[in-house]
Design a protein around this motif. Structure first.
Motif, PDB file in Angstrom:
ATOM      1  N   PHE A  37      24.775   5.765  18.039  1.00 23.42           N
ATOM      2  CA  PHE A  37      26.216   5.783  17.794  1.00 23.42           C
ATOM      3  C   PHE A  37      26.989   5.077  18.900  1.00 23.42           C
ATOM      4  O   PHE A  37      28.055   4.504  18.638  1.00 23.42           O
ATOM      5  CB  PHE A  37      26.695   7.223  17.605  1.00 23.42           C
ATOM      6  N   ALA A  38      26.483   5.077  20.111  1.00 23.78           N
ATOM      7  CA  ALA A  38      27.109   4.270  21.157  1.00 23.78           C
ATOM      8  C   ALA A  38      26.985   2.794  20.813  1.00 23.78           C
ATOM      9  O   ALA A  38      27.921   2.009  21.019  1.00 23.78           O
ATOM     10  CB  ALA A  38      26.452   4.560  22.511  1.00 23.78           C
ATOM     11  N   GLY A  39      25.847   2.413  20.251  1.00 18.61           N
ATOM     12  CA  GLY A  39      25.640   1.024  19.858  1.00 18.61           C
ATOM     13  C   GLY A  39      26.622   0.575  18.792  1.00 18.61           C
ATOM     14  O   GLY A  39      27.240  -0.490  18.900  1.00 18.61           O
ATOM     15  N   ILE A  40      26.800   1.371  17.750  1.00 21.19           N
ATOM     16  CA  ILE A  40      27.728   0.983  16.689  1.00 21.19           C
ATOM     17  C   ILE A  40      29.164   0.960  17.201  1.00 21.19           C
ATOM     18  O   ILE A  40      29.969   0.108  16.804  1.00 21.19           O
ATOM     19  CB  ILE A  40      27.587   1.919  15.455  1.00 21.19           C
ATOM     20  N   ALA A  41      29.506   1.862  18.131  1.00 20.63           N
ATOM     21  CA  ALA A  41      30.860   1.893  18.690  1.00 20.63           C
ATOM     22  C   ALA A  41      31.147   0.636  19.497  1.00 20.63           C
ATOM     23  O   ALA A  41      32.210   0.012  19.358  1.00 20.63           O
ATOM     24  CB  ALA A  41      31.038   3.132  19.556  1.00 20.63           C
ATOM     25  N   ILE A  42      30.212   0.248  20.351  1.00 17.27           N
ATOM     26  CA  ILE A  42      30.404  -0.934  21.200  1.00 17.27           C
ATOM     27  C   ILE A  42      30.474  -2.201  20.356  1.00 17.27           C
ATOM     28  O   ILE A  42      31.349  -3.056  20.533  1.00 17.27           O
ATOM     29  CB  ILE A  42      29.280  -1.022  22.245  1.00 17.27           C
ATOM     30  N   VAL A  43      29.556  -2.323  19.396  1.00 16.50           N
ATOM     31  CA  VAL A  43      29.559  -3.499  18.525  1.00 16.50           C
ATOM     32  C   VAL A  43      30.842  -3.547  17.696  1.00 16.50           C
ATOM     33  O   VAL A  43      31.401  -4.621  17.450  1.00 16.50           O
ATOM     34  CB  VAL A  43      28.314  -3.506  17.622  1.00 16.50           C
ATOM     35  N   GLU A  86       7.824   3.971  19.009  1.00 14.53           N
ATOM     36  CA  GLU A  86       8.752   3.117  19.745  1.00 14.53           C
ATOM     37  C   GLU A  86       9.503   2.168  18.818  1.00 14.53           C
ATOM     38  O   GLU A  86      10.713   1.981  18.941  1.00 14.53           O
ATOM     39  CB  GLU A  86       7.999   2.306  20.814  1.00 14.53           C
ATOM     40  N   MET A  87       8.777   1.570  17.848  1.00 15.10           N
ATOM     41  CA  MET A  87       9.421   0.647  16.925  1.00 15.10           C
ATOM     42  C   MET A  87      10.340   1.395  15.952  1.00 15.10           C
ATOM     43  O   MET A  87      11.402   0.885  15.572  1.00 15.10           O
ATOM     44  CB  MET A  87       8.376  -0.150  16.143  1.00 15.10           C
ATOM     45  N   ALA A  88       9.949   2.598  15.568  1.00 14.84           N
ATOM     46  CA  ALA A  88      10.805   3.395  14.688  1.00 14.84           C
ATOM     47  C   ALA A  88      12.131   3.695  15.380  1.00 14.84           C
ATOM     48  O   ALA A  88      13.204   3.583  14.771  1.00 14.84           O
ATOM     49  CB  ALA A  88      10.103   4.688  14.300  1.00 14.84           C
ATOM     50  N   LEU A  89      12.055   4.066  16.650  1.00 15.76           N
ATOM     51  CA  LEU A  89      13.274   4.353  17.405  1.00 15.76           C
ATOM     52  C   LEU A  89      14.108   3.084  17.593  1.00 15.76           C
ATOM     53  O   LEU A  89      15.339   3.120  17.496  1.00 15.76           O
ATOM     54  CB  LEU A  89      12.914   4.960  18.759  1.00 15.76           C
ATOM     55  N   PHE A  90      13.432   1.948  17.855  1.00 13.86           N
ATOM     56  CA  PHE A  90      14.152   0.686  18.022  1.00 13.86           C
ATOM     57  C   PHE A  90      14.937   0.332  16.764  1.00 13.86           C
ATOM     58  O   PHE A  90      16.122   0.000  16.823  1.00 13.86           O
ATOM     59  CB  PHE A  90      13.187  -0.443  18.360  1.00 13.86           C
ATOM     60  N   TRP A  91      14.285   0.394  15.599  1.00 18.10           N
ATOM     61  CA  TRP A  91      14.971   0.009  14.362  1.00 18.10           C
ATOM     62  C   TRP A  91      16.062   0.998  13.990  1.00 18.10           C
ATOM     63  O   TRP A  91      17.078   0.607  13.399  1.00 18.10           O
ATOM     64  CB  TRP A  91      13.968  -0.139  13.219  1.00 18.10           C
ATOM     65  N   ASN A  92      15.894   2.266  14.325  1.00 19.49           N
ATOM     66  CA  ASN A  92      16.970   3.234  14.075  1.00 19.49           C
ATOM     67  C   ASN A  92      18.222   2.859  14.864  1.00 19.49           C
ATOM     68  O   ASN A  92      19.343   2.868  14.332  1.00 19.49           O
ATOM     69  CB  ASN A  92      16.523   4.647  14.461  1.00 19.49           C
ATOM     70  N   VAL A  93      18.039   2.545  16.147  1.00 13.88           N
ATOM     71  CA  VAL A  93      19.183   2.169  16.983  1.00 13.88           C
ATOM     72  C   VAL A  93      19.745   0.819  16.551  1.00 13.88           C
ATOM     73  O   VAL A  93      20.963   0.643  16.422  1.00 13.88           O
ATOM     74  CB  VAL A  93      18.769   2.134  18.472  1.00 13.88           C
ATOM     75  N   LEU A 149      25.472  -2.202  12.007  1.00 14.28           N
ATOM     76  CA  LEU A 149      26.553  -1.822  11.104  1.00 14.28           C
ATOM     77  C   LEU A 149      27.904  -1.898  11.798  1.00 14.28           C
ATOM     78  O   LEU A 149      28.948  -1.975  11.147  1.00 14.28           O
ATOM     79  CB  LEU A 149      26.308  -0.412  10.559  1.00 14.28           C
ATOM     80  N   GLY A 150      27.906  -1.903  13.137  1.00 10.97           N
ATOM     81  CA  GLY A 150      29.145  -2.065  13.884  1.00 10.97           C
ATOM     82  C   GLY A 150      29.852  -3.376  13.594  1.00 10.97           C
ATOM     83  O   GLY A 150      31.078  -3.478  13.758  1.00 10.97           O
TER      84      GLY A 150
END
Length: 440
Positions: free
Chosen positions: A288-294, A340-347, A353-354
């Protein structure tokens, strides 16, 4: 009454919005005051999202599930209860802020949902929890119509993407901050303390809001003019507009993914991927920090393109479609065996979507909506958003039930909605199909 030639709401170019027909004019705010109130609104939205998503952290905790004896279907109904009342009163809330201003209606509702959030921590029966979620949903319904009513009153289109991005950052940092903090409070104290503490934070926010926000409640002599202005775009004009229906579809599809992440991501990471509650909270924060920043960067970038002569509608549509397409990478995460890849693609998927977040909000609630109807049109669109929250909660619970708690089906459903959202944005969001203003 005749309809005037369509003039998109986003034709203003200054930092202060264009005048609303028939409305009493307040002196323009200083630049500092303008951005300060916007940040205060964004903080209010952040708190509202902390309150609405705190339940998702609670239902991932064994102490909470054991206390209430929750099944997957119970968890689905708890996650979705908020959104049924939230959607039911969106349109009345939009009607209220278009006619009576933002400050006092927002303050009253803010106090109500904060108290109900604190009372959630005192419930001992499932029925009590659901009742509190209904109350919180109804009161929080004012947050988005009020915020965009204020932005439309004070910002022109050259700055609306940035303003929408800052508001959107509030609703994304809400779950980003709320999830790990809620989990920490549950682990260190209890789920009861978590709900009580988040409710008290909301009451503290009211102090600067009441002290520093300008009173925009219209005086008696201005109320009739305000009502005439709001009535120049009647409900029928909104409901027959393809832009409004396209916005409802895209908002539903966007909301389905984000609400899935708010409601089910901690459970998915904990039970499907084996992360601890603390680790799942951290990864929820990064998503959610990622979508907010983007969202802020993409809104600002679109504003700059528009300021240099780019068409506001086409520019924002390109960002929105790119965001929906990028978010489809969530399907890669569920297919990989690597944690690790599952977590990467989730983030990555939620962050992508940002690109759509701020520009979708600016497009369908400011650029293509006549100024007198911003609150009402936003309320109509928020019905679709709240429906997405309810469907995401209940449908995901049912899909997990029929698939023996496997998340493949829920993730596939997200992909379907993301594709529909991209298509509806590109096809239906056109200036000629915006709601028309009646000549009174």
């Amino acid at each position: 009454m005749a309809s005037s030639p369509q003039t998109p709401a986003g034709t203003a170019t200054g930092a202060v919005g264009d005048a609303e027909p028939g409305a009493s004019a307040l002196p323009p705010l200083s630049t500092t005051a303008l951005w300060f109130v916007l940040l205060l609104l964004a903080t209010g939205v952040l708190i509202s999202y902390v309150d609405r998503t705190s339940m998702s952290s609670a239902i991932a905790a064994e102490s909470f599930k054991t206390h209430f004896g929750l099944t997957d279907l119970d968890k689905g109904w708890l996650n979705s209860a908020f959104f049924w009342s939230y959607g039911l009163v969106q349109i009345p809330m939009g009607y209220v802020v278009d006619r009576y201003g933002v400050k006092w209606p927002y303050a009253i509702c803010f106090a109500l949902w904060s108290v109900a959030t604190a009372l959630t921590g005192m419930m001992d029966a499932l029925a009590g929890l659901i009742m509190m979620r209904f109350i919180i949903g109804a009161a929080e319904a004012i947050a988005i119509p009020a915020s965009f009513r204020w932005v439309r009153d004070n910002f022109g289109d050259r700055h609306s993407g940035t303003a929408a991005g800052i508001l959107a950052a509030g609703n994304k940092f809400g779950p980003a901050i709320g999830a790990p903090v809620a989990i920490w409070l549950i682990n260190m104290h209890s789920w009861r303390i978590m709900f009580i503490a988040t409710g008290i934070v909301g009451l503290i926010w009211l102090i600067p809001w009441l002290a520093l926000t300008r009173n925009d409640f219209p005086k008696i002599e201005a109320r009739a003019a305000k009502k005439r202005a709001a009535s120049s775009v009647p409900m029928r004009n909104i409901l027959v507009s393809p832009v409004v229906w396209g916005a409802m579809i895209s908002n539903f599809c966007y909301g389905y993914f984000t609400f899935f992440c708010m409601q089910w991501m901690p459970d998915y990471l904990h039970n499907e991927r084996g992360l601890s509650l603390e680790s799942s909270g951290v990864y929820t924060f990064f998503s959610f920090a990622g979508i907010a920043i983007v969202a802020i960067i993409a809104g600002w970038a679109a504003d700059r393109i528009i300021a240099r002569g780019g068409d506001p509608v086409t520019t924002r549509k390109c960002f929105v479609v790119a965001g929906f397409v990028g978010a489809c990478t969530v399907l890669l995460g569920v297919q990989t065996e690597s944690l690790e890849m599952a977590l990467f693609w989730n983030v990555f998927s939620l962050s992508s979507l940002g690109l759509a977040t701020a520009n979708n909000l600016a497009l369908c609630r400011i650029t293509l909506i006549p100024k007198p109807a911003v609150g009402l049109a936003t309320g109509v669109q928020q019905v679709a958003t709240s429906l997405a929250g309810g469907v995401a909660g209940a449908l995901t619970g049912w899909l997990l039930h029929i698939s023996n708690n496997n998340y493949d089906l829920p993730m596939m459903m997200i992909g379907v909605f993301l594709v529909i959202g991209a298509l509806s944005t590109w096809v239906l969001m056109r200036r000629k199909w915006a709601p028309k203003v009646d000549v009174i």
